[in-house]
Design an enzyme around this catalytic site. Sequence first.
Site, PDB file in Angstrom:
ATOM      1  N   ARG A 173       0.827  -1.225   0.000  1.00  8.42           N
ATOM      2  CA  ARG A 173       0.000   0.000   0.000  1.00  8.42           C
ATOM      3  C   ARG A 173       0.864   1.279   0.000  1.00  8.42           C
ATOM      4  O   ARG A 173       0.524   2.269   0.655  1.00  8.42           O
ATOM      5  CB  ARG A 173      -0.943   0.042   1.204  1.00  8.42           C
ATOM      6  CG  ARG A 173      -2.017  -1.023   1.207  1.00  8.42           C
ATOM      7  CD  ARG A 173      -2.988  -0.850   0.032  1.00  8.42           C
ATOM      8  NE  ARG A 173      -4.168  -1.660   0.197  1.00  8.42           N
ATOM      9  CZ  ARG A 173      -4.259  -2.953  -0.150  1.00  8.42           C
ATOM     10  NH1 ARG A 173      -3.222  -3.565  -0.708  1.00  8.42           N
ATOM     11  NH2 ARG A 173      -5.382  -3.604   0.031  1.00  8.42           N
ATOM     12  N   SER A 246     -10.953  -0.447   2.786  1.00  4.01           N
ATOM     13  CA  SER A 246     -10.204  -0.593   4.038  1.00  4.01           C
ATOM     14  C   SER A 246      -9.763   0.786   4.504  1.00  4.01           C
ATOM     15  O   SER A 246      -9.055   1.473   3.787  1.00  4.01           O
ATOM     16  CB  SER A 246      -8.929  -1.413   3.828  1.00  4.01           C
ATOM     17  OG  SER A 246      -9.226  -2.720   3.490  1.00  4.01           O
ATOM     18  N   GLU A 342      -5.421   4.164   5.925  1.00  2.64           N
ATOM     19  CA  GLU A 342      -4.945   3.844   4.587  1.00  2.64           C
ATOM     20  C   GLU A 342      -5.284   4.952   3.582  1.00  2.64           C
ATOM     21  O   GLU A 342      -4.446   5.318   2.768  1.00  2.64           O
ATOM     22  CB  GLU A 342      -5.541   2.502   4.165  1.00  2.64           C
ATOM     23  CG  GLU A 342      -4.779   1.836   3.062  1.00  2.64           C
ATOM     24  CD  GLU A 342      -5.673   1.520   1.911  1.00  2.64           C
ATOM     25  OE1 GLU A 342      -5.598   2.242   0.902  1.00  2.64           O
ATOM     26  OE2 GLU A 342      -6.452   0.560   2.010  1.00  2.64           O
TER      27      GLU A 342
HETATM   28  N1  EPU Z   1     -11.449 -10.338  10.122  1.00  2.00           N
HETATM   29  C1  EPU Z   1     -12.076 -10.097  11.322  1.00  2.00           C
HETATM   30  N2  EPU Z   1     -13.195  -9.307  11.336  1.00  2.00           N
HETATM   31  C2  EPU Z   1     -13.719  -8.769  10.202  1.00  2.00           C
HETATM   32  C3  EPU Z   1     -13.088  -9.019   8.958  1.00  2.00           C
HETATM   33  C4  EPU Z   1     -11.940  -9.812   8.948  1.00  2.00           C
HETATM   34  O1  EPU Z   1     -11.648 -10.560  12.364  1.00  2.00           O
HETATM   35  O2  EPU Z   1     -14.726  -8.047  10.306  1.00  2.00           O
HETATM   36  C5  EPU Z   1     -10.223 -11.152  10.121  1.00  2.00           C
HETATM   37  C6  EPU Z   1     -10.473 -12.511   9.590  1.00  2.00           C
HETATM   38  O3  EPU Z   1      -9.881 -13.449  10.481  1.00  2.00           O
HETATM   39  C7  EPU Z   1      -9.753 -12.570   8.265  1.00  2.00           C
HETATM   40  C8  EPU Z   1      -8.698 -11.513   8.393  1.00  2.00           C
HETATM   41  O4  EPU Z   1      -9.236 -10.543   9.319  1.00  2.00           O
HETATM   42  O5  EPU Z   1      -9.194 -13.815   8.026  1.00  2.00           O
HETATM   43  C9  EPU Z   1      -8.367 -10.826   7.087  1.00  2.00           C
HETATM   44  O6  EPU Z   1      -9.570 -10.301   6.483  1.00  2.00           O
HETATM   45  P1  EPU Z   1      -9.750 -10.133   4.920  1.00  2.00           P
HETATM   46  O7  EPU Z   1      -9.399 -11.392   4.226  1.00  2.00           O
HETATM   47  O8  EPU Z   1     -11.093  -9.552   4.669  1.00  2.00           O
HETATM   48  O9  EPU Z   1      -8.602  -9.125   4.500  1.00  2.00           O
HETATM   49  P2  EPU Z   1      -8.048  -7.808   5.141  1.00  2.00           P
HETATM   50  O10 EPU Z   1      -6.623  -8.053   5.524  1.00  2.00           O
HETATM   51  O11 EPU Z   1      -8.968  -7.335   6.193  1.00  2.00           O
HETATM   52  C10 EPU Z   1      -7.087  -6.891   2.876  1.00  2.00           C
HETATM   53  C11 EPU Z   1      -7.093  -5.600   2.104  1.00  2.00           C
HETATM   54  C12 EPU Z   1      -8.395  -5.420   1.336  1.00  2.00           C
HETATM   55  C13 EPU Z   1      -8.578  -6.603   0.416  1.00  2.00           C
HETATM   56  C14 EPU Z   1      -8.567  -7.888   1.257  1.00  2.00           C
HETATM   57  C15 EPU Z   1      -8.642  -9.131   0.393  1.00  2.00           C
HETATM   58  C16 EPU Z   1      -5.690  -4.057   3.362  1.00  2.00           C
HETATM   59  C17 EPU Z   1      -5.646  -2.851   4.226  1.00  2.00           C
HETATM   60  N3  EPU Z   1      -6.897  -4.482   3.008  1.00  2.00           N
HETATM   61  O12 EPU Z   1      -8.082  -6.791   3.886  1.00  2.00           O
HETATM   62  O13 EPU Z   1      -8.253  -4.242   0.563  1.00  2.00           O
HETATM   63  O14 EPU Z   1      -9.783  -6.520  -0.330  1.00  2.00           O
HETATM   64  O15 EPU Z   1      -7.344  -7.975   2.000  1.00  2.00           O
HETATM   65  O16 EPU Z   1      -7.436  -9.295  -0.261  1.00  2.00           O
HETATM   66  O17 EPU Z   1      -4.641  -4.604   3.019  1.00  2.00           O
HETATM   67  C18 EPU Z   1      -8.702  -1.906   0.463  1.00  2.00           C
HETATM   68  O18 EPU Z   1      -7.490  -1.728   0.485  1.00  2.00           O
HETATM   69  O19 EPU Z   1      -9.518  -0.932   0.365  1.00  2.00           O
HETATM   70  C19 EPU Z   1      -9.227  -3.260   0.567  1.00  2.00           C
HETATM   71  C20 EPU Z   1     -10.541  -3.508   0.647  1.00  2.00           C
END
Ligand code: EPU
Length: 351
Positions: A173, A246, A342
């Site tokens: 990012r 995010s 972010e």
């Molecule tokens: N989780 C929770 N609570 C929630 C949602 C998720 O505890 O409400 C935990 C879950 O255990 C899950 C983990 O967090 O396994 C990771 O969640 P997720 O796979 O949704 O991914 P993220 O790390 O939260 C990142 C990116 C997203 C992207 C997703 C999928 C960043 C800041 N965000 O989110 O990017 O869509 O992975 O690859 O790196 C964005 O940048 O705007 C964005 C949406």
Amino acid sequence: MRAETTDMGGYTLIENAPLGARNTLRVNVHATLLAEIREATKLPELLNFPAIRQRPLLVLGEGSNMLFTGDYDGTVLAMATRGVHVEHDGDNARIAVAAGERWDDFVRWTLGQGLAGLENLILIPGTVGAAPIQNIGAYGTEVAEFIESVEAWDTRERRVAVLGHADCAFAYRDSLFKHEPGRYIVTAVRFVLPRLRAPRLDYAGIREELTRMGIDKPAPFHVAEAVIHLRSRKLPDPAVIGNAGSFFKNPIVDTATAEALKAEHPELVAWPAGIGKTKLSAAWLIDTAGLKGAREGDAGISHRHALVLVNHGGASGGQLWAFAQHVIDTVRKRFGVTLEPEPLIVGADSQ
Ligand code: EPU
């Protein structure tokens, strides 16, 4: 005061311009001047106006990664340039895309052309020009991998600059464009995309979704469809509720810190992030701190995904920013980890 519009041929100037429909958090602020540019070659002429030279300048794509905390006392430059130019080069295509093209339209176009690589990045809001700035990423892919170069107007040297992949200093990012804010105005991005590539299915949920779809040998468009299903289930649609995707980055901490946290919270979600570093799930930290679905007036955290700050309707930029600070403080007190926003925070009280 009414918004005054003047067409200058290649760009339009709007005084006292409302920005509520130009940012996906739906914050109703105004800019002293909005310049909507349709021809990138007109940038030097536009930027040379004394009234524009002497005031702050902010480049805007679709406003999908930005929080305005108040009115913008300066010029907002909205990139509305269009155009996709493709050259076929053996098993790859080299594609030059104007900064103002919508990212998701471009991804769908590449899939229609039988090109691979961007399928995991479907449905991300924003413009092509914004993609390299924060090195957009999702489901195990970052855009940087496919960027050959970025063409920009260098406001310091007052010339067109072509920055090769290595010059862009891409990271999670992050890129050179964030380190030198205001210097470069991205005008086009050049991609190299392969026709054939092993699909990237390792990110949690993708394989399960493909199985559910009954696909065992996925083509890029199948992966794209799986990602569409996952995103639509997990992330709130900005057309329905104001949000900027995010809102917090996944924090990268020393592995020793992560291990100490893991000892206290065995369910902690974390990934290796290079030697001695660990990336923590900000969503997990926020969720576990009890903030998923929390709200204060119209500012809150989505009940669907803990990383997403939402505007339930009438929240001002200041209220959204105050709620984000509350999230940061609560997570810091509970876990000793400091989250960073972010999106770009635009406004006096954020500096
Ligand atoms: N989780 C929770 N609570 C929630 C949602 C998720 O505890 O409400 C935990 C879950 O255990 C899950 C983990 O967090 O396994 C990771 O969640 P997720 O796979 O949704 O991914 P993220 O790390 O939260 C990142 C990116 C997203 C992207 C997703 C999928 C960043 C800041 N965000 O989110 O990017 O869509 O992975 O690859 O790196 C964005 O940048 O705007 C964005 C949406």
